[in-house]
Motif scaffolding. Structure first.
Motif, mmCIF file in Angstrom:
data_model
loop_
_atom_site.group_PDB
_atom_site.id
_atom_site.type_symbol
_atom_site.label_atom_id
_atom_site.label_comp_id
_atom_site.label_asym_id
_atom_site.label_seq_id
_atom_site.Cartn_x
_atom_site.Cartn_y
_atom_site.Cartn_z
ATOM 1 N N LYS A 101 37.591 49.946 48.661
ATOM 2 C CA LYS A 101 38.840 49.489 49.283
ATOM 3 C C LYS A 101 39.180 48.078 48.823
ATOM 4 O O LYS A 101 40.330 47.785 48.457
ATOM 5 C CB LYS A 101 38.701 49.534 50.811
ATOM 6 N N LEU A 102 38.207 47.188 48.837
ATOM 7 C CA LEU A 102 38.451 45.808 48.447
ATOM 8 C C LEU A 102 38.824 45.694 46.975
ATOM 9 O O LEU A 102 39.709 44.918 46.604
ATOM 10 C CB LEU A 102 37.203 44.964 48.732
ATOM 11 N N ILE A 103 38.163 46.482 46.147
ATOM 12 C CA ILE A 103 38.453 46.451 44.715
ATOM 13 C C ILE A 103 39.847 47.008 44.423
ATOM 14 O O ILE A 103 40.596 46.476 43.608
ATOM 15 C CB ILE A 103 37.379 47.234 43.935
ATOM 16 N N GLU A 104 40.199 48.082 45.139
ATOM 17 C CA GLU A 104 41.505 48.713 44.925
ATOM 18 C C GLU A 104 42.649 47.726 45.144
ATOM 19 O O GLU A 104 43.649 47.744 44.412
ATOM 20 C CB GLU A 104 41.662 49.907 45.864
ATOM 21 N N TYR A 105 42.501 46.859 46.149
ATOM 22 C CA TYR A 105 43.575 45.922 46.477
ATOM 23 C C TYR A 105 43.260 44.498 46.029
ATOM 24 O O TYR A 105 43.943 43.558 46.443
ATOM 25 C CB TYR A 105 43.879 45.989 47.980
ATOM 26 N N ASN A 106 42.232 44.377 45.203
ATOM 27 C CA ASN A 106 41.907 43.084 44.589
ATOM 28 C C ASN A 106 41.859 41.969 45.634
ATOM 29 O O ASN A 106 42.476 40.900 45.478
ATOM 30 C CB ASN A 106 42.932 42.739 43.500
ATOM 31 N N VAL A 107 41.127 42.218 46.701
ATOM 32 C CA VAL A 107 41.036 41.265 47.803
ATOM 33 C C VAL A 107 40.129 40.105 47.391
ATOM 34 O O VAL A 107 38.968 40.308 47.038
ATOM 35 C CB VAL A 107 40.494 41.934 49.081
ATOM 36 N N GLU A 108 40.651 38.901 47.458
ATOM 37 C CA GLU A 108 39.880 37.721 47.107
ATOM 38 C C GLU A 108 39.347 37.045 48.367
ATOM 39 O O GLU A 108 40.092 36.828 49.322
ATOM 40 C CB GLU A 108 40.747 36.746 46.305
ATOM 41 N N PHE A 109 38.070 36.718 48.352
ATOM 42 C CA PHE A 109 37.461 36.061 49.500
ATOM 43 C C PHE A 109 36.197 35.334 49.046
ATOM 44 O O PHE A 109 35.703 35.546 47.943
ATOM 45 C CB PHE A 109 37.126 37.078 50.605
#
Length: 226
Positions: A101-109
């Protein structure tokens, strides 16, 4: 670090006790080569995935909600077995799905933080299932995981029978941040297993922001019905 090495050894031990890629973690049927995430095709087809993300709901203090699936059927069984039947190996599959999920939406944290249990509940259960998920996420994403940044200091009443407003009132003042430096000026991913009204996640996010976090996004495996 020694702790990370011990966790790696623990994962190896779990793989020996509960070999992966052999049987479906949901129904126990034999897996075939094309099955993914240790879930057979039949069970996987029953998962109702959540597409996209949700901007913060009214009076919630995190920015976005990234939910993997709707809380029913296979997903509900996975969480129930993880929490109440000591099937801790399920945490790894949940983490793998969250990673996608995080990779799909390129979530930066910058840092991962888990929603905590009250120590009496964690002692009774023997572990915090969200903590287990976060340990796997840390290694899968090669990101920092700060364990026990938040402490639950108030053992609130069971919220299953409370209204949405009552849940927010019930959880007020239940959490504190124990390590401000771990999240100061950091973009935080707050991780929980299930999101219903968002009262618990909101309370955790508020104390993180008050302690100096730059931003908080919520990552949850399951989302209750809207």
């Amino acid at each position: 670090m020694l702790i990370d090495q011990l966790l790696d050894y623990f994962d190896v031990l779990l793989d020996l006790i509960y070999p992966r890629n052999v049987k479906c973690i949901v129904c126990g049927e034999e897996l075939v080569g094309s099955d993914i995430f240790d879930i057979c095709k039949v069970c996987y087809s029953k998962i109702e995935f959540v597409y996209g993300y949700e901007d913060s709901l009214d009076f919630l203090s995190f920015e976005r909600i990234y939910a993997v699936a709707i809380y029913k059927d296979v997903v509900k069984k996975m969480i129930y077995n993880l929490k109440y039947y000591d099937k801790v190996y399920i945490a790894k599959t949940i983490a793998e799905l969250m990673k996608e999920k995080l990779i799909e939406y390129n979530v930066e944290f910058d840092v991962i933080v888990a929603v905590p249990l009250h120590f009496t509940k964690e002692k009774r259960r023997g572990y915090n299932q969200t903590h287990l998920i976060c340990k796997h996420l840390k290694r899968l994403l090669n990101k920092k995981y700060k364990a026990r940044v938040i402490e639950r200091i108030k053992n609130t009443e069971d919220m299953n029978k409370l209204s949405r407003i009552q849940r927010f009132e019930n959880i007020e003042g239940a959490f504190i941040v124990k390590n401000n430096e771990a999240i100061k000026n950091k973009r935080v991913i707050l991780v929980d297993d299930v999101l219903t009204t968002g009262a618990t996640a909101n309370a955790c996010s508020k104390v993180l922001i008050d302690a100096g976090a730059q931003s908080v996004n919520l990552l949850t495996f399951a989302r209750g019905y809207y």
